[in-house]
Design an enzyme around this catalytic site. Sequence first.
Site, PDB file in Angstrom:
ATOM      1  N   SER A 267       4.181  -3.226  10.920  1.00  0.00           N
ATOM      2  CA  SER A 267       2.731  -3.127  10.745  1.00  0.00           C
ATOM      3  C   SER A 267       1.982  -3.330  12.062  1.00  0.00           C
ATOM      4  O   SER A 267       1.733  -2.369  12.796  1.00  0.00           O
ATOM      5  CB  SER A 267       2.316  -4.145   9.696  1.00  0.00           C
ATOM      6  N   ARG A 268       1.671  -4.576  12.364  1.00  0.00           N
ATOM      7  CA  ARG A 268       1.055  -4.926  13.644  1.00  0.00           C
ATOM      8  C   ARG A 268       1.703  -6.225  14.100  1.00  0.00           C
ATOM      9  O   ARG A 268       1.899  -7.148  13.299  1.00  0.00           O
ATOM     10  CB  ARG A 268      -0.459  -5.131  13.507  1.00  0.00           C
TER      11      ARG A 268
ATOM     12  N   GLU B 275       1.267  -5.241  22.891  1.00  0.00           N
ATOM     13  CA  GLU B 275       2.116  -4.118  23.327  1.00  0.00           C
ATOM     14  C   GLU B 275       1.541  -3.485  24.593  1.00  0.00           C
ATOM     15  O   GLU B 275       0.330  -3.372  24.701  1.00  0.00           O
ATOM     16  CB  GLU B 275       2.173  -3.045  22.231  1.00  0.00           C
TER      17      GLU B 275
ATOM     18  N   HIS C 174       7.351   0.868  18.631  1.00  0.00           N
ATOM     19  CA  HIS C 174       6.233   1.367  17.813  1.00  0.00           C
ATOM     20  C   HIS C 174       6.386   2.869  17.511  1.00  0.00           C
ATOM     21  O   HIS C 174       5.525   3.671  17.866  1.00  0.00           O
ATOM     22  CB  HIS C 174       4.895   1.083  18.515  1.00  0.00           C
TER      23      HIS C 174
ATOM     24  N   GLY D 205       0.857  -1.191   0.000  1.00  0.00           N
ATOM     25  CA  GLY D 205       0.000   0.000   0.000  1.00  0.00           C
ATOM     26  C   GLY D 205       0.888   1.235   0.000  1.00  0.00           C
ATOM     27  O   GLY D 205       2.027   1.199  -0.466  1.00  0.00           O
ATOM     28  N   ARG D 206       0.353   2.323   0.552  1.00  0.00           N
ATOM     29  CA  ARG D 206       1.101   3.589   0.532  1.00  0.00           C
ATOM     30  C   ARG D 206       2.419   3.461   1.272  1.00  0.00           C
ATOM     31  O   ARG D 206       3.450   3.927   0.810  1.00  0.00           O
ATOM     32  CB  ARG D 206       0.251   4.709   1.154  1.00  0.00           C
ATOM     33  N   ILE D 207       2.410   2.795   2.443  1.00  0.00           N
ATOM     34  CA  ILE D 207       3.648   2.669   3.218  1.00  0.00           C
ATOM     35  C   ILE D 207       4.590   1.694   2.527  1.00  0.00           C
ATOM     36  O   ILE D 207       5.791   1.953   2.389  1.00  0.00           O
ATOM     37  CB  ILE D 207       3.338   2.240   4.669  1.00  0.00           C
TER      38      ILE D 207
END
Length: 327
Positions: free
Chosen positions: A245-246, A275, A293, A164-166
């Site tokens: 990401s996650r 987290e 993060h 995607g954008r990232i």
Amino acid sequence: MRSVSHTTQLEIAYVCRRMPPDVEAAMQARFTVNLNESDALLSSTAIADHARGATVLFVTATERIDGELLRQLSPTLKTVATLSVGHDHIDLATARELGIEVLHTPDVLSDACAEVALMLLLNAARRGFEADVMVRSAQWRGWAPTQLLGKGLVGKRLGIFGMGRIGRAIATRARAFGMQIHYHNRSALTPDLAEGATFHPSLENLCQHSDMLMVAAPGSPQLKGALDAAHLRALPRGAVVVNISRGDIVNDDALIDALKTGHVFAAGLDVFANEPDIDPRYRELDNVFLSPHIGSATEETRNAMGWLLIDGLAALRRGERPANLIT
Ligand code: DGY
């Protein structure tokens, strides 16, 4: 300071975390703000308590905005504005059902996140943690031909899971380091967006063709544990893995095993399951570079994220549909 629309002046906003000073000032100028001054993490129950009567709820990815909370705050609550591009912490289906608008912060953080992605990639591949410890602990006995040999980036295949954008901002930077870009997405990008990157129809296929793997897919319940032991085995021996990401996209047991056996040479992790209570085994591994993060953590970016929400709210109140509206 931008001009203030007086149509939003009387709305009550509850702000779940401390924001950068300019963003807080802009919020104060536009809303009657109730702020979580201590910045302590709030449970859904605590938010339900503090945000009663608010029409706007400013949150971040550290708050869980579940269906029950939304129901408790509805019908007064009109908008949830999250200072994050990710929205896996919000029950969007319930928000939709209740007519609650959800705003997020795409685009403005892509460059900052891509910078951290490269920071992690370089530090994992070039053994940044061990290098720092060696100098800092006064263990360094001087230059040596075999000291801290890492993996170079030039000519390596970077597999980007989530283009995607990232992901694309990461690809731009990785190309400058001489890497070849491969990716896996739900569908192939158009040639102008792919810029020569090679599409793989499955994550397994991507892993088979990645010397270094970058997890940049948006977090979602469907992707929990998506990068598992079989995918890690599909990587060539000595691969590097990065996650910006996650945390829950990666199966921690599988990654830790692969790091211990050396099948994965090193990892760079900015995000973690559960987290901030991360799997403690990561702290014991020298071949992991860890950061808390901080993908979007620059002054410019956090301010831009704040303004995107504030401007998005103003647009909503004018009856428009801002580009950062999810529901
Ligand atoms: C995001 O924007 O989703 C970042 O991960 C910060 O939460």
